[in-house]
Design a protein around this motif. Structure first.
Motif, short mmCIF file in Angstrom:
data_model
loop_
_atom_site.label_atom_id
_atom_site.label_comp_id
_atom_site.label_asym_id
_atom_site.label_seq_id
_atom_site.Cartn_x
_atom_site.Cartn_y
_atom_site.Cartn_z
N ALA A 12 0.81 -1.22 0.00
CA ALA A 12 0.00 0.00 0.00
C ALA A 12 0.85 1.27 0.00
O ALA A 12 0.40 2.32 0.44
N VAL A 13 2.08 1.16 -0.51
CA VAL A 13 3.00 2.29 -0.48
C VAL A 13 3.31 2.71 -1.91
O VAL A 13 3.59 1.87 -2.77
N GLY A 14 3.26 4.00 -2.16
CA GLY A 14 3.57 4.51 -3.48
C GLY A 14 5.06 4.49 -3.75
O GLY A 14 5.89 4.33 -2.85
N ASP A 15 5.41 4.69 -5.02
CA ASP A 15 6.83 4.74 -5.40
C ASP A 15 7.52 5.90 -4.69
O ASP A 15 6.97 7.00 -4.59
N GLY A 16 8.72 5.64 -4.21
CA GLY A 16 9.51 6.67 -3.56
C GLY A 16 9.13 6.94 -2.11
O GLY A 16 9.62 7.89 -1.51
N ALA A 17 8.25 6.12 -1.54
CA ALA A 17 7.83 6.31 -0.15
C ALA A 17 8.36 5.16 0.71
O ALA A 17 8.52 4.05 0.22
#
Length: 99
Positions: A12-17
């Motif tokens: 559930a994490v976006g790219d770069g996070a």
């Protein structure tokens, strides 16, 4: 017998996070997760060694992660998980870890 491993949960994490690290408890082909309140960037995590890399505070984080995994394994060795669902095992371990 239930098993314990460390898992970087990127679902559930976006790219770069940064993504949260969790204990993954597996029993009978089903897995449940316990959050450890630690987040790292995906490129800072080595899933093969289950260690944080490329961070100034990696020694402290890795010590904490190793201790939590060892405590969870110790709890599992003392309880009879026969007939328990993975969620029940997770709840029992989570109570024992006081998380």
């Amino acid at each position: 017998m239930a098993t314990v491993r460390l898992y970087l949960d990127r679902r559930a994490v976006g790219d770069g996070a940064p993504a949260p690290l969790k204990l993954a408890l597996t029993q009978g082909g089903s897995t449940a997760y316990i959050g450890l309140d630690v987040k790292v960037m995906p490129w800072q995590w080595d899933p093969k060694t289950e260690k944080v890399t490329a961070r100034a505070d990696k020694a402290g984080i890795n010590t904490y992660l190793l201790a939590m995994k060892a405590r969870a394994m110790g709890l599992l060795s003392r309880i009879d998980v026969t007939g328990m669902t993975t969620t029940q095992v997770k709840d029992r371990v989570k109570r024992g870890l006081q998380l």
